[in-house]
Write an enzyme that holds these catalytic residues in place. Structure first.
Site, mmCIF file in Angstrom:
data_model
loop_
_atom_site.group_PDB
_atom_site.id
_atom_site.type_symbol
_atom_site.label_atom_id
_atom_site.label_comp_id
_atom_site.label_asym_id
_atom_site.label_seq_id
_atom_site.Cartn_x
_atom_site.Cartn_y
_atom_site.Cartn_z
ATOM 1 N N ARG A 76 0.849 -1.187 0.000
ATOM 2 C CA ARG A 76 0.000 0.000 0.000
ATOM 3 C C ARG A 76 0.885 1.237 0.000
ATOM 4 N NH1 ARG A 76 -2.324 3.055 4.607
ATOM 5 N NH2 ARG A 76 -4.017 4.333 3.756
ATOM 6 N N HIS A 120 -2.834 11.059 0.788
ATOM 7 C CA HIS A 120 -2.300 10.848 2.135
ATOM 8 C C HIS A 120 -1.721 12.177 2.616
ATOM 9 C CE1 HIS A 120 -0.655 7.591 5.000
ATOM 10 N NE2 HIS A 120 -0.478 8.766 5.595
ATOM 11 N N GLU A 165 -7.144 8.546 6.289
ATOM 12 C CA GLU A 165 -7.369 9.260 7.542
ATOM 13 C C GLU A 165 -7.861 10.700 7.349
ATOM 14 O OE1 GLU A 165 -3.907 8.916 10.008
ATOM 15 O OE2 GLU A 165 -4.122 6.752 10.250
ATOM 16 N N ASN A 294 -7.090 2.039 10.181
ATOM 17 C CA ASN A 294 -5.778 2.305 10.771
ATOM 18 C C ASN A 294 -5.946 2.358 12.276
ATOM 19 O OD1 ASN A 294 -4.976 2.559 8.140
ATOM 20 N ND2 ASN A 294 -4.451 4.725 8.262
ATOM 21 N N TYR A 296 -3.742 2.237 16.134
ATOM 22 C CA TYR A 296 -2.509 2.216 16.915
ATOM 23 C C TYR A 296 -2.771 2.052 18.408
ATOM 24 C CZ TYR A 296 -0.273 3.612 12.597
ATOM 25 O OH TYR A 296 0.170 3.636 11.299
ATOM 26 N N GLU A 360 -3.246 0.118 8.348
ATOM 27 C CA GLU A 360 -2.057 0.540 9.098
ATOM 28 C C GLU A 360 -2.146 -0.010 10.508
ATOM 29 O OE1 GLU A 360 -0.970 4.666 9.322
ATOM 30 O OE2 GLU A 360 -1.476 5.035 7.221
#
Length: 455
Positions: A76, A120, A165, A294, A296, A360
């Site tokens: 990606r 992005h 995002e 995504n 985290y 991600e």
């Protein structure tokens, strides 16, 4: 015993154009908002810029060879809008397109599926000068850019993501100002969020018309795993507010063709939402084939107040974020794979029939090469292992997760942190541009070869 993933599971890694490409002024590329922001004193740590980054523009074949050695099935990456269409208007620059043609060809020859993200965060500076994402015209320009990219690359690339995002682009870029373009205006941030949604919908419509019927269209969101600090009504309401402006501001328009009513009420003193015009929500809800996630770390919230300027319009005077317990990464983010599981199960229930991709997931740690030139990163191995186990558990519980893209392939320019934070499974010595696979790269290659985790 092995925790195996389904046949055909997509094993990937991810990067972004401004973070790795470099060649900031070559072959017709003009400044993006991140070129401008990173050159503004005090905005990026150590005054770092993406002018050279990981020099991927010149080392692309070397980097694809690294991917091939890892056994990746998918890669990606993002297209640089200002490399393809420097002013955000008019015809495409062929040299810019040639780079992405060559990248896609190199990937395909290596047996790796190219997964292209159109945006992005690197808006051409001329479009920001004309008002940026708070202006409707930017969404219209984005749809034109999507058409140029699809026409040039649609014979090679079959998986397309419109935006990465949009929450960050809108609320870090125009709300808190910690990302480019660095504006601090709650009203502008909310307009930007809507016009990013509109850009996604208009581009999805153009891609549907331009690409083969077999092409896969997607959107990537950094959905927030939000937990209320307690069952107290005021804490539960704090979590609702953050969910509205962090998650449902995108999920509801894209998948249900509506604005969250509570979001409109929460932000009434900021805007009347009159910039949402007839037909917008219909365009935004153009069907897509998968949703990228995504993730985290999660957030714990309670009633209270937060610092201003804030990336949470309508919430800073009602919500405070609490520190989470347990281990943390070099970004000071808590390590909590259960948050990923919670998100996947939520989406299983709320969006039945929508395939999911983890686009991600990864961690920054203070990696360094030892005297022998090796890079040992056991914390990253443990982080990815635990998060893959959470994905495996979610799949077992009915979540339709089709792939996992580790962030990131390479150490790179980490936005406002400059080169001080390393997310890559391949170490980059930025002075020499030497690439060194870390222990995590070898571990991930074995996971891919095995098709799952060793338990």
């Amino acid at each position: 015993m092995n925790a195996l993933f389904p046949d055909g599971f997509r094993w990937g890694a991810a990067t972004a154009a401004y973070q790795i490409e470099g060649a900031a002024a070559e072959d017709g590329r003009t400044p993006s908002i991140w070129d401008t922001f990173s050159r503004t004193p005090g905005k990026v740590r150590n005054g770092d810029t993406g002018d050279i980054a990981a020099d991927h523009y010149h080392r692309m074949r070397e980097d694809v060879a690294l991917m091939r050695g890892l056994g990746l099935t998918d890669y990606r990456f993002s297209l640089s809008w200002s490399r393809i269409q420097p002013t955000g208007r008019g015809p495409a620059v062929q040299k810019g397109l040639d780079f992405y043609r060559a990248l896609a060809d190199e990937l395909l020859e290596s047996g790796i599926r190219p997964v292209a993200t159109l945006y992005h965060w690197d808006l051409p500076q001329e479009l920001e000068d004309a008002g940026g994402w708070p202006e409707r015209a930017t969404a219209e320009r984005f749809a034109e850019y999507a058409g140029l990219a699809a026409e040039a690359l649609g014979d090679r690339i079959t998986t397309w993501t419109t935006l990465n995002e949009p929450w960050c682009a809108a609320f870090l870029g125009y709300g808190s100002g910690v990302h480019a373009p660095g504006r601090t205006d709650d009203g502008a941030a909310l307009r930007a969020a809507h016009h990013l949604n509109l850009a996604h919908g208009l581009a999805a419509g153009v891609l549907r018309e331009s690409l083969p019927s077999t092409a896969e269209l997607s959107l990537t969101l950094n959905l927030h795993a939000i937990r209320a600090h307690s069952d107290a009504p005021e804490d539960v309401d704090a979590a609702r507010r953050i969910d509205a402006v962090g998650n449902r501001i995108f999920l509801d328009p894209v998948f249900h063709g509506r604005l969250p009513a509570d979001l409109v009420e929460d932000t009434r003193r900021i805007t009347d939402w009159s910039f949402v015009l007839d037909g917008d929500l219909e365009a935004i809800s153009t069907p897509i084939d998968s949703l990228g996630i995504n993730y985290y770390s999660p957030s714990v919230v309670a009633a209270g107040t937060s610092e201003s300027p804030s990336p949470w319009p309508g919430a800073p005077d009602r919500v405070r974020f609490l520190p989470a317990h347990g281990p943390r990464t070099a970004m000071d983010w808590p390590v909590d794979p259960d948050g990923l599981y919670e998100l996947l199960v939520r989406l299983r229930d709320e969006l039945p029939g929508v395939p999911l991709l983890i686009t991600e997931n990864g961690a920054a740690y203070d990696d360094y090469a030892d005297p022998e030139g090796d890079v040992h990163d056991p914390e990253r191995v443990a982080y990815v292992d635990a998060h893959l186990a959470a994905v495996h558990r979610a799949i077992a519980d009915g979540a339709d997760v089709r792939g996992y893209f580790l962030w990131s392939l390479l150490d790179n320019f980490e936005w406002a942190y400059g080169y001080g934070k390393r997310f890559g499974i391949v170490h980059v010595d930025f002075a020499s541009q030497r690439r060194t696979p870390k222990d995590s790269a070898r571990w991930y290659a074995e996971v891919i070869r095995r098709g799952g985790l060793s338990r």
